[in-house]
Design an enzyme around this catalytic site. Structure first.
Site, PDB file in Angstrom:
ATOM      1  N   HIS A 124      10.286   9.023   1.334  1.00  0.00           N
ATOM      2  CA  HIS A 124       9.823   9.814   1.157  1.00  0.00           C
ATOM      3  C   HIS A 124       8.325  10.830   1.291  1.00  0.00           C
ATOM      4  O   HIS A 124       7.967  10.464   2.132  1.00  0.00           O
ATOM      5  CB  HIS A 124       8.679   8.379   1.370  1.00  0.00           C
ATOM      6  CG  HIS A 124       7.376   7.888   0.444  1.00  0.00           C
ATOM      7  ND1 HIS A 124       7.451   8.798  -0.633  1.00  0.00           N
ATOM      8  CD2 HIS A 124       6.291   6.704  -0.012  1.00  0.00           C
ATOM      9  CE1 HIS A 124       5.583   8.344  -1.297  1.00  0.00           C
ATOM     10  NE2 HIS A 124       5.821   7.470  -0.984  1.00  0.00           N
ATOM     11  N   ARG A 170      -0.993   4.570  -5.256  1.00  0.00           N
ATOM     12  CA  ARG A 170      -0.978   5.286  -4.426  1.00  0.00           C
ATOM     13  C   ARG A 170      -0.639   6.831  -5.243  1.00  0.00           C
ATOM     14  O   ARG A 170      -0.994   7.921  -5.368  1.00  0.00           O
ATOM     15  CB  ARG A 170      -0.840   5.776  -2.924  1.00  0.00           C
ATOM     16  CG  ARG A 170      -2.239   4.991  -2.617  1.00  0.00           C
ATOM     17  CD  ARG A 170      -2.084   4.705  -0.877  1.00  0.00           C
ATOM     18  NE  ARG A 170      -1.074   3.436  -1.388  1.00  0.00           N
ATOM     19  CZ  ARG A 170      -2.018   2.074  -1.841  1.00  0.00           C
ATOM     20  NH1 ARG A 170      -3.246   1.984  -1.678  1.00  0.00           N
ATOM     21  NH2 ARG A 170      -1.221   1.284  -2.147  1.00  0.00           N
ATOM     22  N   THR A 171       1.013   6.503  -5.081  1.00  0.00           N
ATOM     23  CA  THR A 171       1.760   7.609  -5.450  1.00  0.00           C
ATOM     24  C   THR A 171       2.116   8.162  -6.579  1.00  0.00           C
ATOM     25  O   THR A 171       1.509   9.329  -6.655  1.00  0.00           O
ATOM     26  CB  THR A 171       3.466   7.316  -4.972  1.00  0.00           C
ATOM     27  OG1 THR A 171       3.459   6.710  -3.417  1.00  0.00           O
ATOM     28  CG2 THR A 171       4.073   8.180  -4.720  1.00  0.00           C
ATOM     29  N   LYS A 213      17.612  -1.431 -20.891  1.00  0.00           N
ATOM     30  CA  LYS A 213      17.843  -2.194 -22.217  1.00  0.00           C
ATOM     31  C   LYS A 213      19.415  -1.592 -21.065  1.00  0.00           C
ATOM     32  O   LYS A 213      20.682  -0.891 -22.276  1.00  0.00           O
ATOM     33  CB  LYS A 213      17.696  -1.411 -23.267  1.00  0.00           C
ATOM     34  CG  LYS A 213      16.445  -1.660 -23.583  1.00  0.00           C
ATOM     35  CD  LYS A 213      16.451  -1.159 -24.629  1.00  0.00           C
ATOM     36  CE  LYS A 213      14.481  -0.807 -25.542  1.00  0.00           C
ATOM     37  NZ  LYS A 213      14.471  -0.257 -26.222  1.00  0.00           N
ATOM     38  N   ARG A 246      10.298   7.882  -8.845  1.00  0.00           N
ATOM     39  CA  ARG A 246      10.680   6.489  -8.124  1.00  0.00           C
ATOM     40  C   ARG A 246      11.170   5.456  -8.512  1.00  0.00           C
ATOM     41  O   ARG A 246      11.463   5.147  -9.610  1.00  0.00           O
ATOM     42  CB  ARG A 246       8.864   6.236  -7.621  1.00  0.00           C
ATOM     43  CG  ARG A 246       9.392   5.531  -6.988  1.00  0.00           C
ATOM     44  CD  ARG A 246       7.980   4.187  -5.810  1.00  0.00           C
ATOM     45  NE  ARG A 246       7.394   5.103  -5.833  1.00  0.00           N
ATOM     46  CZ  ARG A 246       6.049   4.622  -4.339  1.00  0.00           C
ATOM     47  NH1 ARG A 246       5.711   2.969  -4.548  1.00  0.00           N
ATOM     48  NH2 ARG A 246       5.948   5.008  -3.337  1.00  0.00           N
TER      49      ARG A 246
HETATM   50  N1   CP Z   1       1.690   4.674   0.268  1.00  0.00           N
HETATM   51  C1   CP Z   1       2.498   4.488  -0.827  1.00  0.00           C
HETATM   52  O1   CP Z   1       3.829   4.990  -1.272  1.00  0.00           O
HETATM   53  O2   CP Z   1       1.635   3.438  -1.321  1.00  0.00           O
HETATM   54  P1   CP Z   1       2.014   3.349  -3.146  1.00  0.00           P
HETATM   55  O3   CP Z   1       3.697   2.086  -2.831  1.00  0.00           O
HETATM   56  O4   CP Z   1       1.082   2.180  -3.599  1.00  0.00           O
HETATM   57  O5   CP Z   1       2.900   4.222  -3.582  1.00  0.00           O
END
Ligand code: CP
Length: 338
Positions: free
Chosen positions: A135, A57-58, A86, A107
């Site tokens: 998050h 999603r993110t 590396k 991320r």
């Molecule tokens: N909610 C969320 O962070 O989903 P993903 O890990 O799929 O990005």
């Protein structure tokens, strides 16, 4: 707050008017996310979408949000295809990728890593999640969803009661959402978790210090009965030493139609940041609730695009131009509106 050019690393950088500004801009993004109109406000801009930890999603919604404003996306989708394997440092990666992009979403599995990356970047960085820490864009879309769902039931965020269920120790979404809710008034938090997976003490202390009521329980039935919203989370297996350790907790707290009907008030909104673990041994949110009108999980995921478009528009300072360079979509969009 002046959003132009800032990094978005933590919800703790926001005051309530900042959150409401993001939500106002997110509301204005509906025609684009609904594929009724196309904007060219970010025509020519490049997003570096750097994901060093799994995501659906993110990663995809940040990328689509940038595309919907007319920008281009370049991405790394797993750590195995990146030169970090590396031995390249976050500093070097940030210096290099920021030379190719106008903005970066990042991320990484380690808490604090996105801030370290942002300190070396020459363009704004938005966190897509850093380990167990935060998050922020997820918390913004969660709160945006709560606001919409409660408004449809003639309620508001101030004074709401929320039940957070599951792995509250490792779940960065509940950490960030709690800290955003702290900005509102008179929230009751019903925290339902095993003793070993409780919400970190410093967050509980912050909430109480800000005047909110925090109740903690291991008894799911007791924790469920007095909420406007239930927010379920997955056991964050990737944060445990081993799968065996995660197995101790997996499947301990489950919501299905029978439990919901028996223990929750009839209008309780059901949320989950997703992914939900649908394996039989976990199944924290059963798919027998999929057609339930109070299940907001897919509206929640859809809202992610609106909020992420708003963040790009504000940070890249085009919020005032999004509506000016618009044309209708020319392709089939029918089933979306059925
Ligand atoms: N909610 C969320 O962070 O989903 P993903 O890990 O799929 O990005």
């Amino acid at each position: 707050m002046d959003f132009c050019g800032i990094d978005i690393l933590s919800v703790q950088q926001f005051e309530r008017p900042d959150v409401e500004r993001i939500f106002d801009v997110a509301d204005s993004m509906e025609p684009f996310a609904q594929r009724k109109q196309v904007s060219k406000a970010l025509d020519g801009a490049i997003l570096g979408n750097m994901f060093f930890e799994p995501s659906t999603r993110t990663r995809v919604s940040f990328g689509c949000a940038f595309n919907m404003l007319g920008g281009h996306v370049r991405e790394t989708a797993e750590i195995g295809t990146s030169s970090i394997t590396k031995g390249e440092s976050l500093y070097d990666s940030a210096r290099v990728i920021s030379g190719y992009s106008d903005i970066i979403v990042m991320r990484h599995p380690r808490a604090g890593s996105v801030a370290e990356f942002a300190a070396a970047s020459r363009v704004p960085v938005i966190s897509g999640g850093d380990g167990v820490n935060e998050h922020p864009s997820q918390a913004l879309l969660d709160l945006y969803t709560i606001r919409k769902e409660l408004e449809s039931k003639r309620r508001s965020i101030d004074g709401m009661r929320i039940g957070m269920v599951g792995d509250l120790k490792h779940g960065r979404t509940v950490h960030s959402l709690s800290r955003l809710l702290k900005l509102y008034r008179g929230i009751t938090f019903n925290l339902i978790a095993p003793q070993q997976l409780r919400m970190p003490g410093e967050i509980v202390a912050e909430l109480r210090e800000a005047g909110h009521e925090v109740r903690e329980t291991e008894n799911m039935a007791k924790g469920l009965h007095d909420n406007d919203t239930i927010y379920l989370t997955r056991i964050q297996e990737e944060r445990f030493e081993s799968r065996l350790e995660a197995d101790i907790y997996r499947g301990r707290f489950r919501l299905n139609r029978a439990i919901y009907t028996r223990h929750c008030q009839p209008n309780t909104v059901i949320m989950h940041p997703l992914p939900r673990d649908t394996r039989a041994e976990a199944n924290e949110l059963d798919d027998d609730l999929n057609q339930h009108p109070n299940l907001a999980i897919f509206r929640q995921a859809d809202n992610g695009v609106l909020v992420r478009m708003a963040l790009f528009a504000l940070v890249l300072d085009v919020a005032g131009e999004v509506q000016q360079q618009v044309h209708p979509t020319r392709w089939y969009t029918g089933r979306r509106f059925e």
